[in-house]
Scaffold this active site. Structure first.
Site, PDB file in Angstrom:
ATOM      1  N   SER A 274       0.853  -1.186   0.000  1.00 46.95           N
ATOM      2  CA  SER A 274       0.000   0.000   0.000  1.00 46.95           C
ATOM      3  C   SER A 274       0.886   1.232   0.000  1.00 46.95           C
ATOM      4  CB  SER A 274      -0.896   0.004   1.243  1.00 46.95           C
ATOM      5  OG  SER A 274      -1.463   1.277   1.459  1.00 46.95           O
ATOM      6  N   ASN A 282      -1.816  -7.181   0.028  1.00 46.92           N
ATOM      7  CA  ASN A 282      -3.038  -7.298  -0.768  1.00 46.92           C
ATOM      8  C   ASN A 282      -2.962  -8.445  -1.778  1.00 46.92           C
ATOM      9  OD1 ASN A 282      -4.355  -4.982   0.370  1.00 46.92           O
ATOM     10  ND2 ASN A 282      -2.944  -3.701  -0.810  1.00 46.92           N
ATOM     11  N   ARG A 313     -22.924 -12.018 -45.907  1.00 44.84           N
ATOM     12  CA  ARG A 313     -21.867 -11.179 -45.343  1.00 44.84           C
ATOM     13  C   ARG A 313     -22.480 -10.258 -44.300  1.00 44.84           C
ATOM     14  NH1 ARG A 313     -18.950 -13.038 -47.167  1.00 44.84           N
ATOM     15  NH2 ARG A 313     -17.684 -12.270 -48.883  1.00 44.84           N
TER      16      ARG A 313
END
Length: 447
Positions: A274, A282, A313
């Site tokens: 962090s 984390n 097409r």
């Protein structure tokens, strides 16, 4: 958005779907077409050699192709124009035979199939690595008890090996899907203007067979210009795989929570930190995988929606595939690579798992006691008895084992030793270990 490519994507997959790779694979189609037609006596052999010698992306002005595509609606048109001009400089006669009998979608779609083949090779390598890592993890923690959780609540004891085996079992099915889908998807697209190969007269199917052989692709029963189930299947297969990876990432991130702290992504310099909280760790890879699992379903939906194409097409829906499918491959590759990288290095705290089993003061063993008592007083009565005992344990803060020991109905039917056995998690794992063995055996057959 190159800043985020290392986070969400895969460098190898980025190369597969780069602009230069896209153009080169279309040129590979053109070179193979010329060679196949020469083999079938449709174009002179010298012309095929002249054409193939110019089918090199470094000879192409990619920016000019991009600019012209905005007007032509199709990169194959300006690409073929440039290729024809390159051939004409050295051999005007050979230039007459560039793109002979083909339509621009043949070059676009077959080029895409060649990219998909390369992309699947990358994915399959990471898939095999992930399955190998999961197999080792399931074997190592085959008998390690932990709390099974349903609806986010403690349910019954299970083992971490069973949880991992569940992930592995699903990835084995994806391995099967990769193989099955490859057979249907890795096929030639070659039909000419409306899929009848009319420009090649009676040589159409002969050229198609030779072209498929040149490119080492399957030969479909007929061209598939507006039958988009093949590319939609590839997208859907990747969506399913990414969904399973997301489930794995969700489990890992939940078990990384401070209050749970049973499983952790591997630590590393600059990983999961962090900018303000030095203590943070984390779940980085889980976040990347969950991001892919959130984004890919919407992209798969686009591919499914694009299947509804007009006549011979498609207008707009075919074009919607061009950026969508590469993005699905890119995100899936990034998620799969992240998971294949971390799984062999997951940190598992078996002591914490055992401690968490006791977090509910024995309530997790309520079913075990219920089934033991049911043999004496019936299932319904036993369920009611344990429901009431569990409520008393919650209200009093006592361990369920203590509450039951004071219950005369239980004391009359279960000895203290029998109660002790019922409150040992290893005695209520059912066929957990056998399930792990079954999945590991199945995985071994997949490799």
């Amino acid at each position: 958005m190159a800043l985020l490519d290392p986070l969400f994507g895969s460098a190898a997959m980025g190369e597969v779907f780069s602009d230069s790779a896209r153009l080169q694979h279309m040129l590979d189609f053109e070179a193979a077409l010329a060679r196949a037609e020469a083999r079938c006596g449709v174009v002179p052999g010298a012309a095929a050699q002249a054409i193939a010698s110019k089918c090199k992306v470094e000879l192409i002005d990619a920016k000019a192709v991009a600019t012209a595509t905005a007007a032509s609606l199709n990169p194959a048109i300006p690409l073929v124009r440039q290729l024809t001009a390159l051939v004409a400089k050295d051999d005007p006669e050979a230039a007459r035979f560039v793109h002979w009998g083909a339509t621009s979608q043949d070059a676009n779609d077959t080029g895409l199939v060649l990219q998909i083949r390369q992309a699947l090779g990358i994915l399959e390598a990471d898939l095999a690595g992930l399955c190998s890592g999961l197999t080792q993890l399931a074997r190592k923690y085959r008998s390690t008890p932990m709390a099974g959780r349903t609806l986010m609540q403690h349910a019954l004891p299970t083992t971490f090996g069973v949880k991992v085996a569940g992930w592995l079992d699903a990835m084995n099915r994806h391995s099967d899907r990769f193989a099955e889908t490859s057979i249907r998807v890795l096929v030639l697209q070659f039909g000419g203007a409306v899929g009848t190969l009319a420009a090649l007269r009676d040589k159409g199917l002969q050229v198609a067979e030779a072209l498929a052989a040149e490119l080492q692709l399957g030969l479909p029963t007929m061209p598939w210009h507006t039958q988009r189930d093949r590319v939609a299947e590839a997208a859907t297969m990747l969506g399913l795989c990414t969904g399973t990876l997301g489930k794995m990432a969700r489990d890992i991130s939940l078990h990384m929570q401070t209050e749970v702290a049973e499983v952790f992504e591997p630590a590393g310099e600059g990983r999961g930190g962090s900018s303000t909280m030095p203590h943070k760790r984390n779940p980085v890879s889980a976040a990347v995988v969950l991001s892919a699992a959130t984004r890919v379903p919407g992209l798969v939906s686009t591919m499914l929606s694009a299947m509804v194409q007009e006549d011979e097409r498609g207008l707009g829906d075919w074009h919607a595939e061009w950026e969508t499918l590469p993005e699905i491959f890119r995100l899936t590759a990034g998620a799969l690579h992240q998971m294949a990288t971390i799984v062999p290095h997951l940190e598992v705290d078996a002591v914490r798992m055992r401690r968490n089993l006791d977090a509910t003061q024995g309530l997790i063993f309520a079913e075990a006691v219920t089934m033991a008592m049911a043999a004496h007083i019936g299932k319904a009565a036993a369920h009611t008895l344990l429901e009431e005992a569990s409520q008393r344990a919650r209200e009093s803060g006592k361990h369920l084992r203590e509450v039951l020991a004071q219950n005369s109905a239980v004391a009359e039917r279960l000895t203290s030793a029998e109660l002790d056995r019922l409150f040992a998690p290893e005695n209520y794992l059912g066929v957990a270990e056998e399930l792990v063995d079954r999945v590991i055996d199945a995985s071994r057959r997949h490799r």
